[in-house]
Scaffold this motif. Sequence first.
Motif, PDB file in Angstrom:
ATOM      1  N   GLY A 548       0.817  -1.213   0.000  1.00 47.97           N
ATOM      2  CA  GLY A 548       0.000   0.000   0.000  1.00 47.97           C
ATOM      3  C   GLY A 548       0.843   1.251   0.000  1.00 47.97           C
ATOM      4  N   ALA A 549       1.826   1.317   0.924  1.00 46.82           N
ATOM      5  CA  ALA A 549       2.683   2.509   0.998  1.00 46.82           C
ATOM      6  C   ALA A 549       3.463   2.685  -0.293  1.00 46.82           C
ATOM      7  CB  ALA A 549       3.619   2.395   2.194  1.00 46.82           C
ATOM      8  N   GLY A 550       4.023   1.574  -0.809  1.00 49.00           N
ATOM      9  CA  GLY A 550       4.766   1.662  -2.061  1.00 49.00           C
ATOM     10  C   GLY A 550       3.905   2.141  -3.206  1.00 49.00           C
ATOM     11  N   SER A 551       2.673   1.638  -3.265  1.00 53.78           N
ATOM     12  CA  SER A 551       1.765   2.049  -4.347  1.00 53.78           C
ATOM     13  C   SER A 551       1.437   3.534  -4.248  1.00 53.78           C
ATOM     14  CB  SER A 551       0.477   1.230  -4.292  1.00 53.78           C
ATOM     15  OG  SER A 551       0.738  -0.140  -4.514  1.00 53.78           O
ATOM     16  N   PHE A 552       1.148   4.010  -3.037  1.00 47.89           N
ATOM     17  CA  PHE A 552       0.819   5.431  -2.878  1.00 47.89           C
ATOM     18  C   PHE A 552       2.011   6.322  -3.214  1.00 47.89           C
ATOM     19  CE2 PHE A 552      -2.832   4.047  -0.176  1.00 47.89           C
ATOM     20  CZ  PHE A 552      -3.815   4.746  -0.865  1.00 47.89           C
ATOM     21  N   ILE A 553       3.207   5.901  -2.808  1.00 49.93           N
ATOM     22  CA  ILE A 553       4.408   6.686  -3.135  1.00 49.93           C
ATOM     23  C   ILE A 553       4.606   6.750  -4.640  1.00 49.93           C
ATOM     24  CG2 ILE A 553       6.925   6.707  -2.986  1.00 49.93           C
ATOM     25  CD1 ILE A 553       6.617   5.512  -0.149  1.00 49.93           C
ATOM     26  N   LEU A 554       4.472   5.605  -5.290  1.00 47.49           N
ATOM     27  CA  LEU A 554       4.648   5.584  -6.740  1.00 47.49           C
ATOM     28  C   LEU A 554       3.558   6.390  -7.442  1.00 47.49           C
ATOM     29  CD1 LEU A 554       5.748   1.892  -7.471  1.00 47.49           C
ATOM     30  CD2 LEU A 554       7.168   3.943  -7.346  1.00 47.49           C
ATOM     31  N   LEU A 555       2.336   6.323  -6.946  1.00 42.40           N
ATOM     32  CA  LEU A 555       1.256   7.123  -7.536  1.00 42.40           C
ATOM     33  C   LEU A 555       1.551   8.612  -7.422  1.00 42.40           C
ATOM     34  CD1 LEU A 555      -1.902   5.162  -6.314  1.00 42.40           C
ATOM     35  CD2 LEU A 555      -1.098   5.387  -8.672  1.00 42.40           C
ATOM     36  N   PHE A 556       2.097   9.009  -6.279  1.00 43.67           N
ATOM     37  CA  PHE A 556       2.447  10.421  -6.091  1.00 43.67           C
ATOM     38  C   PHE A 556       3.544  10.830  -7.078  1.00 43.67           C
ATOM     39  CE2 PHE A 556       5.188  13.615  -4.063  1.00 43.67           C
ATOM     40  CZ  PHE A 556       4.270  14.634  -3.859  1.00 43.67           C
ATOM     41  N   ILE A 557       4.550   9.970  -7.213  1.00 43.22           N
ATOM     42  CA  ILE A 557       5.630  10.271  -8.166  1.00 43.22           C
ATOM     43  C   ILE A 557       5.092  10.300  -9.581  1.00 43.22           C
ATOM     44  CG2 ILE A 557       7.814   9.434  -9.118  1.00 43.22           C
ATOM     45  CD1 ILE A 557       8.410   8.181  -6.378  1.00 43.22           C
ATOM     46  N   LEU A 558       4.240   9.330  -9.910  1.00 44.69           N
ATOM     47  CA  LEU A 558       3.694   9.248 -11.263  1.00 44.69           C
ATOM     48  C   LEU A 558       2.871  10.477 -11.626  1.00 44.69           C
ATOM     49  CD1 LEU A 558       2.637   5.503 -11.361  1.00 44.69           C
ATOM     50  CD2 LEU A 558       4.217   6.599 -12.949  1.00 44.69           C
ATOM     51  N   ALA A 559       2.140  11.011 -10.653  1.00 47.33           N
ATOM     52  CA  ALA A 559       1.348  12.217 -10.932  1.00 47.33           C
ATOM     53  C   ALA A 559       2.254  13.349 -11.397  1.00 47.33           C
ATOM     54  CB  ALA A 559       0.568  12.620  -9.680  1.00 47.33           C
ATOM     55  N   GLY A 560       3.395  13.506 -10.714  1.00 40.49           N
ATOM     56  CA  GLY A 560       4.350  14.532 -11.117  1.00 40.49           C
ATOM     57  C   GLY A 560       4.982  14.230 -12.464  1.00 40.49           C
ATOM     58  N   TYR A 561       5.280  12.945 -12.706  1.00 37.30           N
ATOM     59  CA  TYR A 561       5.907  12.568 -13.979  1.00 37.30           C
ATOM     60  C   TYR A 561       4.955  12.774 -15.154  1.00 37.30           C
ATOM     61  CZ  TYR A 561      10.087  10.521 -11.860  1.00 37.30           C
ATOM     62  OH  TYR A 561      11.285  10.324 -11.218  1.00 37.30           O
ATOM     63  N   ILE A 562       3.687  12.453 -14.947  1.00 36.26           N
ATOM     64  CA  ILE A 562       2.711  12.665 -16.022  1.00 36.26           C
ATOM     65  C   ILE A 562       2.576  14.150 -16.324  1.00 36.26           C
ATOM     66  CG2 ILE A 562       0.261  12.486 -16.622  1.00 36.26           C
ATOM     67  CD1 ILE A 562       0.229   9.835 -15.049  1.00 36.26           C
ATOM     68  N   SER A 563       2.539  14.952 -15.275  1.00 35.25           N
ATOM     69  CA  SER A 563       2.473  16.401 -15.470  1.00 35.25           C
ATOM     70  C   SER A 563       3.724  16.904 -16.184  1.00 35.25           C
ATOM     71  CB  SER A 563       2.313  17.094 -14.113  1.00 35.25           C
ATOM     72  OG  SER A 563       2.291  18.493 -14.261  1.00 35.25           O
ATOM     73  N   SER A 564       4.880  16.364 -15.801  1.00 33.86           N
ATOM     74  CA  SER A 564       6.135  16.748 -16.449  1.00 33.86           C
ATOM     75  C   SER A 564       6.123  16.385 -17.930  1.00 33.86           C
ATOM     76  CB  SER A 564       7.310  16.049 -15.744  1.00 33.86           C
ATOM     77  OG  SER A 564       8.522  16.296 -16.408  1.00 33.86           O
ATOM     78  N   THR A 565       5.638  15.188 -18.227  1.00 35.14           N
ATOM     79  CA  THR A 565       5.573  14.752 -19.622  1.00 35.14           C
ATOM     80  C   THR A 565       4.628  15.633 -20.437  1.00 35.14           C
ATOM     81  OG1 THR A 565       6.006  12.468 -18.940  1.00 35.14           O
ATOM     82  CG2 THR A 565       5.040  12.793 -21.109  1.00 35.14           C
ATOM     83  N   ASN A 566       3.503  16.001 -19.856  1.00 39.72           N
ATOM     84  CA  ASN A 566       2.572  16.911 -20.534  1.00 39.72           C
ATOM     85  C   ASN A 566       3.230  18.255 -20.810  1.00 39.72           C
ATOM     86  OD1 ASN A 566       0.441  15.085 -20.592  1.00 39.72           O
ATOM     87  ND2 ASN A 566      -0.366  15.748 -18.612  1.00 39.72           N
ATOM     88  N   ALA A 567       4.005  18.731 -19.841  1.00 43.52           N
ATOM     89  CA  ALA A 567       4.672  20.029 -20.007  1.00 43.52           C
ATOM     90  C   ALA A 567       5.703  19.968 -21.135  1.00 43.52           C
ATOM     91  CB  ALA A 567       5.346  20.431 -18.692  1.00 43.52           C
ATOM     92  N   ILE A 568       6.445  18.866 -21.208  1.00 36.53           N
ATOM     93  CA  ILE A 568       7.437  18.722 -22.284  1.00 36.53           C
ATOM     94  C   ILE A 568       6.746  18.702 -23.641  1.00 36.53           C
ATOM     95  CG2 ILE A 568       9.154  17.166 -23.297  1.00 36.53           C
ATOM     96  CD1 ILE A 568       9.824  16.281 -20.429  1.00 36.53           C
ATOM     97  N   ALA A 569       5.651  17.968 -23.735  1.00 35.81           N
ATOM     98  CA  ALA A 569       4.901  17.916 -24.997  1.00 35.81           C
ATOM     99  C   ALA A 569       4.416  19.302 -25.398  1.00 35.81           C
ATOM    100  CB  ALA A 569       3.726  16.952 -24.864  1.00 35.81           C
ATOM    101  N   LYS A 570       3.951  20.087 -24.411  1.00 37.94           N
ATOM    102  CA  LYS A 570       3.494  21.448 -24.706  1.00 37.94           C
ATOM    103  C   LYS A 570       4.656  22.317 -25.168  1.00 37.94           C
ATOM    104  CE  LYS A 570       1.147  25.447 -22.648  1.00 37.94           C
ATOM    105  NZ  LYS A 570       0.522  26.010 -21.423  1.00 37.94           N
ATOM    106  N   GLY A 571       5.804  22.185 -24.500  1.00 33.45           N
ATOM    107  CA  GLY A 571       6.971  22.971 -24.893  1.00 33.45           C
ATOM    108  C   GLY A 571       7.420  22.647 -26.306  1.00 33.45           C
ATOM    109  N   LYS A 572       7.417  21.372 -26.664  1.00 34.83           N
ATOM    110  CA  LYS A 572       7.824  20.974 -28.017  1.00 34.83           C
ATOM    111  C   LYS A 572       6.864  21.525 -29.057  1.00 34.83           C
ATOM    112  CE  LYS A 572       9.023  16.534 -28.204  1.00 34.83           C
ATOM    113  NZ  LYS A 572       9.028  15.083 -27.845  1.00 34.83           N
ATOM    114  N   GLN A 573       5.585  21.580 -28.703  1.00 36.96           N
ATOM    115  CA  GLN A 573       4.604  22.151 -29.625  1.00 36.96           C
ATOM    116  C   GLN A 573       4.828  23.655 -29.789  1.00 36.96           C
ATOM    117  OE1 GLN A 573       0.575  21.872 -28.265  1.00 36.96           O
ATOM    118  NE2 GLN A 573      -0.310  22.328 -30.270  1.00 36.96           N
TER     119      GLN A 573
END
Length: 926
Positions: A548-573
């Motif tokens: 449970g703790a590992g999943s929540f930690i990874l979910l928190f990290i993933l939320a930031g990574y998804i946002s980061s990936t979206n930002a990179i895609a926007k910058g490239k556009q």
Amino acid sequence: MSKPVYGKNVAQSKGSPKIESPIWVLVIVLILFLIWAPFQIGLFNGYRGDFEKSLYISVLVSLLMLLGWIALNASKFKITEQRDLILLAAVLLPVTYTLSLLVAVSNYSAMNMMFIQSMFAAVFIISVFLLKQARINIILQHSLLTIAYFIVAFGLLNWLGSWELAGKLVGWFSEPVHGGKYNDAVMTDSNGLRLTSIFQYANTYAAFLMAFLFVAVFALIRSRKGYARLAHGFMLVPVIVSILLTLSRGGLVMLPVVFILLLLFLKPLQQILWIVHLGIAGVISLIIAAPVTNAGIALNEVYTSSTALKGWGYLLGGSLIAAVLSWLIQRYATPWLGGKLHRLNSRKGSGLWIPLGSLLLAGIIAFLFIGTSMKNILPANMKTRLENINFNQHSVLERITFYKDAIKVVKDYPILGTGGGGWASLYEHYQNNPYISHQVHNFFLQYLIEVGILGFIVFMGFILYIVYKYLIAYVKRETDEYNNGFFYLIIALSILLHSLLDFNLSYAFMGILVFIGLAGMAVTMDSKPLKRNWNKQWLRWGYFSVLGAGSFILLFILAGYISSTNAIAKGKQLLRVSQTYEEIKAPFVKALNQRPGHPEASIYLSSLDQQVFNQTRNEQFLDESYQVVTRALTNEPYNKQLLTQLADYYDLNGQGNLALGVYRDHADNFVWDIKWVDTLISRSLNMGTAANTRGDEVEKQAYFNLGLEAYAKVLAGVEYLKTLPQEQLQGRPYLVTPTIALNVGKMQLLSGEPEKAQATLRLGFNENYADLLNNNNLWEMDWYGTLISRTYDQGLAAFKGDDEDNMEANLNFGLQAYNQILADLEYWNTLPPEKLEGKQLTIPPAITLNAGKMKMITGKLQDAAATLKSGLSEDYSDATNREIARWYLAALKRANADLDQTIYDKLLAADPAESAQVDTAAALQF
């Protein structure tokens, strides 16, 4: 003794416990995930940023499913049998990748692979739980088969010209669909057209097809419904034809190996049925292979409805014949044959004879298709691929080289490995010759590299224990083949065995299939009660707390990574549509705030800052570029693009010696990259000639020695490559390039060795420049002028022919010659007049014009403008001077710089028509 009933269906068993609604929700989410995943992460191999957002979403979904499983089982889970320990052990797989982060050579790739392993572990745990339910087990089997059949149909739609229909079917949820067409569902390489369907890699698609070919046969034989038998029989031909269309030699080699191994699990009746069904479908597939292949090749050049109908006619007709024959065999022949073989089925060891005979039969078939004229029934491309199956074939020799180089990496990173993506980051340091391969082409070796001996023992122990316990259970099997997990064994065994020759499990979807297969085997393995009491409350709750703790930690990290990936895609556009620095910069800054050191975002932001510095000379932008690059390099020390950005920073900061140091210090990491060596030699010459101008003989020779040592290694490397087996391809070009020859020759000339200099030119100049070697005025201004004019013409011709590599090579060659002229002039201007010996101290306008144009073509607009302006005179009646002025103004216009009104007015005063010609030059697409 009663006769066995073949094809008994678990779903028909009575008294099954009622399945709770939350479990059905979990089943539905898993099935939707399995439908979505192949078209989003089927082609994500862990080291490509193109599809990282899809990967992160997939991991996120799998972790949410895992949390759902925890909620359903936290109060019910008990550790009472060996299967329960497997669920505990699954957590160790992502843990070993997490440990490897401590020594990772690429934090970016290592994090991605840790996420992937977490997804695999989550899918495994969830699947074990669900597959224990007989009804759900059947539903998931049918779902996997349906998805597989759709992927096969999807690939054939693309092969036979219906790519628009295929794109519409998946385009609403699949990122790889662009312009209505799925990217590279049919790819072209040196072997011609190859079918890849969703994978964009033909060999992995062949592994997928092999697995589901055998699953389809299994499903056909155990099905009791006529329509199901027809459906599975119908799909045998499309699957086999698709395997042929991949042109995968590895697939053709491993298919009989896996087939014979699977036969060992079957009783004689089932063995015979497998052989008959596959034999019929195989013969039909070979008969229609040529027309279907030729139709696909024609349709991928020019679509015509008649060709498409012809191709579909052969394919559907052959499939229908196979389906009818399969139905007839199952309906009438199987019961009769089952009665005849009943006693034989019950004898121990009776299942060995047919596999042994099949081994002999496979050898005979291989001989007929490889060593006789029987291969002529195949299409030309398939025939060629078969003829090349031998141990001296380049693909085999290359793989052996990969494996030897992989062992070198393991020796240097034995315990915890290199972290995920380690091979992709390090292979250029360890490689035997200049190949390009971001994968080892052996999954198990690559896994060993990434997690070291410790992680590899955990992984192999996990797999082998499941297989071992499954085999024990299989010996005791009942005739009900749903219960014994054979469906899942086929998937896991087929993909894992093929992965000995390729990197199938680097594709996330293939890994998901394998771990579902392992879960299906774990459900039916011989799971004995534990001898000691493991069912401690603290262990159970500790396990769920970690999950449970590992999943929540990874979910928190993933939320930031998804946002980061979206930002990179926007910058490239924005880079394509915006001219505002702050607007373009903002998303990249946001991406790096959320994921510091992300290599792609760092490269984009650093490059942007350097461009703005070039325009404004504001040190703030240069400082930020340095901070961004150095921060990223702490996590990605082998990233070639980041290192190049660092060197560019030093150049802009007037620290050419440090820029040279970047190339010198990392030369051993890219020893077979001739471009890296070429740049190292070029910079050594530049620094040496600058020292020569200052009169510092010691420093000059030190820089020249650095370049000459690199050149000596090139010569040694060229000689070594001649010792490779003739059948093995050396990989990237590795030779004395014209640029290397020009720069090394100049170093040798300035070192007082003109004979060596001329010999070096002869070694490196290709046929386009061979006549320049016989010139009596080598290294003089006229010689340079001819050389630069030639490089411009050759580069422009390559540009018009869309030959980017040749364009770059020729233009860089010419610009190196121009730089040598500038260095010579700078040195000559330090000499007293009596030592000039008639040297020409000005650059002819034609040389300046060509150099300026070449800089424009290569995108160096500000340099181009400065070069062209330096060649202007006041004589605007001269056509060459007007052309220089025209291109100078065009360079300013393309760079969005202020127009030089004085020059513009003088040019128009000489010829008013020049206004339109300036606009034309500025609008040229370089």
